[in-house]
Enzyme design. Structure first.
Site, PDB file in Angstrom:
ATOM      1  N   LYS A  13       0.836  -1.198   0.000  1.00 28.87           N
ATOM      2  CA  LYS A  13       0.000   0.000   0.000  1.00 28.87           C
ATOM      3  C   LYS A  13       0.878   1.259   0.000  1.00 28.87           C
ATOM      4  O   LYS A  13       2.028   1.252   0.442  1.00 28.87           O
ATOM      5  CB  LYS A  13      -0.940   0.031   1.209  1.00 28.87           C
ATOM      6  CG  LYS A  13      -0.309   0.384   2.557  1.00 28.87           C
ATOM      7  CD  LYS A  13      -0.396   1.866   2.858  1.00 28.87           C
ATOM      8  CE  LYS A  13       0.166   2.286   4.188  1.00 28.87           C
ATOM      9  NZ  LYS A  13       1.550   1.996   4.475  1.00 28.87           N
ATOM     10  N   SER A 136       8.331 -11.845  -1.529  1.00 26.95           N
ATOM     11  CA  SER A 136       7.706 -10.536  -1.733  1.00 26.95           C
ATOM     12  C   SER A 136       8.493  -9.645  -2.683  1.00 26.95           C
ATOM     13  O   SER A 136       9.722  -9.665  -2.698  1.00 26.95           O
ATOM     14  CB  SER A 136       7.560  -9.815  -0.391  1.00 26.95           C
ATOM     15  OG  SER A 136       6.814  -8.618  -0.545  1.00 26.95           O
ATOM     16  N   ALA A 142       9.857   0.000   4.603  1.00 21.63           N
ATOM     17  CA  ALA A 142       9.802   1.190   3.747  1.00 21.63           C
ATOM     18  C   ALA A 142       8.442   1.886   3.815  1.00 21.63           C
ATOM     19  O   ALA A 142       8.177   2.803   3.048  1.00 21.63           O
ATOM     20  CB  ALA A 142      10.113   0.807   2.300  1.00 21.63           C
ATOM     21  N   SER A 146       4.410  -4.007   3.843  1.00 22.91           N
ATOM     22  CA  SER A 146       4.918  -5.363   3.609  1.00 22.91           C
ATOM     23  C   SER A 146       4.450  -6.336   4.682  1.00 22.91           C
ATOM     24  O   SER A 146       4.115  -7.490   4.387  1.00 22.91           O
ATOM     25  CB  SER A 146       6.447  -5.359   3.533  1.00 22.91           C
ATOM     26  OG  SER A 146       7.019  -4.879   4.742  1.00 22.91           O
ATOM     27  N   SER A 147       4.402  -5.895   5.945  1.00 26.73           N
ATOM     28  CA  SER A 147       3.969  -6.809   7.007  1.00 26.73           C
ATOM     29  C   SER A 147       2.491  -7.140   6.874  1.00 26.73           C
ATOM     30  O   SER A 147       2.072  -8.282   7.137  1.00 26.73           O
ATOM     31  CB  SER A 147       4.258  -6.206   8.386  1.00 26.73           C
ATOM     32  OG  SER A 147       3.449  -5.066   8.629  1.00 26.73           O
ATOM     33  N   ASP A 205      -3.598  -0.913   6.641  1.00 28.00           N
ATOM     34  CA  ASP A 205      -2.732  -1.671   5.738  1.00 28.00           C
ATOM     35  C   ASP A 205      -3.315  -3.047   5.415  1.00 28.00           C
ATOM     36  O   ASP A 205      -3.321  -3.476   4.249  1.00 28.00           O
ATOM     37  CB  ASP A 205      -1.338  -1.833   6.343  1.00 28.00           C
ATOM     38  CG  ASP A 205      -0.539  -0.544   6.342  1.00 28.00           C
ATOM     39  OD1 ASP A 205      -1.145   0.522   6.123  1.00 28.00           O
ATOM     40  OD2 ASP A 205       0.677  -0.592   6.572  1.00 28.00           O
TER      41      ASP A 205
END
Length: 397
Positions: A13, A136, A142, A146-147, A205
């Site tokens: 996202k 991934s 960043a 990602s989590s 997220d």
């Protein structure tokens, strides 16, 4: 035992508008980034649960009987509506050999997997004997979700393996998605995974990872946008580290020191988020170039506002100058102070201009991806729908 291999993915996202202002009750727009996390699930015939995360150098496996004994030892119930308890997480850390207070990505990813595996199977069936590999396209740390993409993939895979949700991919189909009710369940469990990793996440997220498209977030309320076009962007990571906590505190300090100056800036950022939402919902699925000037102006104005509230950085100024020299419009995304920026690409932007911009950004020491936003949420894939790089990554044993 789960008897079918499957591959699924969830998007990252970016925040389109509303960074920092959202902390103070204003609207933020979060959009799905088509850099994705992929999960491969295979049945395992030796009564073990295996997890392989090559991106963070994790390869672990546990005997199912050990996990079942651990599961029975908990006094607190597992539930998608309850936060993981301190007792549960401390017990799982000890079981996995993770030090108390460990915050390294590999430790948190392992802890989240164990919690979700035990919690989901406790509610919906026996611990499944599965071999899971996760790979991934998203960089960690960043601010690109990602989590959450990892947690969404785990939730969907484990719920499917335990029989709590269907496996909607039919023979001959390239991709498939779950029903709205099933997506809601996936999102609930993904949020628990995010709680293991982050403690007190907003839920934005994992919602973006589950439903895709774009979401409006304000004061804890998450609302999907009615219609979202797919927009091409350049995503650039300046690789400048920053502390979200420090940046948020700095904005708060400015507001307390200069309320008559800063509050109107926050109101203006809020107005930009709402204007952008109106524009996006009015655009067709494949918009032509004339729809873009307003979006470009909103990028420019919002970037100046973010500098005013103190979350800019010379690296982000440089990013904006480089892309402006190629006729493109950029802004930071996320916490600021370095981190990532996004650049809007019109349908009529020449490939030569895009390549020249990417070349100049990389010459600054930045990392750059050409991708799009407004991507679909968590999705099941047939092997034929995956590109060669993904297939190769998921072929690891």
């Amino acid at each position: 035992m789960w008897e079918r291999s499957l591959v699924l993915s969830a998007p990252g996202k970016v925040i389109l508008h509303g960074e920092h202002a959202v902390v103070h009750g204003k609207v933020a727009l979060a959009v799905a980034l088509n850099l994705r996390t992929f999960l491969r699930l295979r049945p395992c015939d030796d009564s073990r649960v295996c997890i392989h995360l090559p991106g963070v150098s994790v390869r672990r496996s546990w005997d199912i009987s050990c996990l079942q004994d651990l599961q029975k030892g908990f006094t607190a119930d597992f539930d998608e509506s309850k936060s993981p308890s301190v007792e549960q997480l401390d017990t799982l850390r000890e079981f996995a050999g993770i030090a108390a207070g460990a915050t390294a990505p590999e430790s948190l990813a392992t802890l989240a997997f164990l919690y979700m595996c035990l919690a989901i199977s406790a509610k919906y069936g026996d611990v499944p004997s599965v071999d899971i590999l996760v790979w991934s396209e998203l960089p960690t740390g960043a601010g690109l979700g990602s989590s959450a993409a990892y947690a969404v993939c785990l939730a969907a895979a484990l719920l499917t393996a335990c029989g709590a949700i269907s496996c909607p991919l039919k023979d001959g189909e390239s991709t498939a998605r779950w029903t709205e009710e099933e997506l809601t369940l996936i999102n609930s469990w993904a949020f628990q995974g995010e709680r293991v990793i982050h403690g007190n996440p907003s839920g934005v997220d994992n919602a973006v990872g589950t439903w895709g498209g774009a979401l409006r977030y304000q004061s804890g309320k998450i609302t999907p946008l009615k219609r979202v076009p797919t927009l091409r962007i350049l995503l650039t990571n300046t690789k400048v580290p920053r502390s979200t906590k420090v940046l948020v505190a700095g904005v708060k300090e400015k507001i307390l020191k200069f309320p008559a100056i800063m509050n109107p800036v926050l109101d203006s950022i809020d107005a930009i988020s709402q204007e952008c939402q109106s524009v996006l919902e009015a655009m067709p699925a494949n918009p032509s170039p004339e729809y873009y000037p307003v979006l470009e102006e909103l990028f420019d104005i919002n970037q100046h506002q973010l500098n005013v509230i103190g979350v800019g950085h010379p690296s982000l100024d440089r990013l904006c100058r480089v892309t402006a020299s190629h006729g493109l419009h950029s802004k930071l995304t996320g916490a600021g102070g370095g981190g990532c920026g996004i650049t809007l690409l019109r349908p009529d932007t020449s490939p030569l201009a895009v390549e020249a911009a990417k070349r100049d950004l990389c010459a600054c020491g930045f990392e750059c991806w050409e991708t799009n936003i407004g991507a679909p949420g968590v999705t099941l894939h047939s092997s034929s729908s995956l590109d060669a790089e993904v297939l190769q990554a998921l072929s690891q044993s």
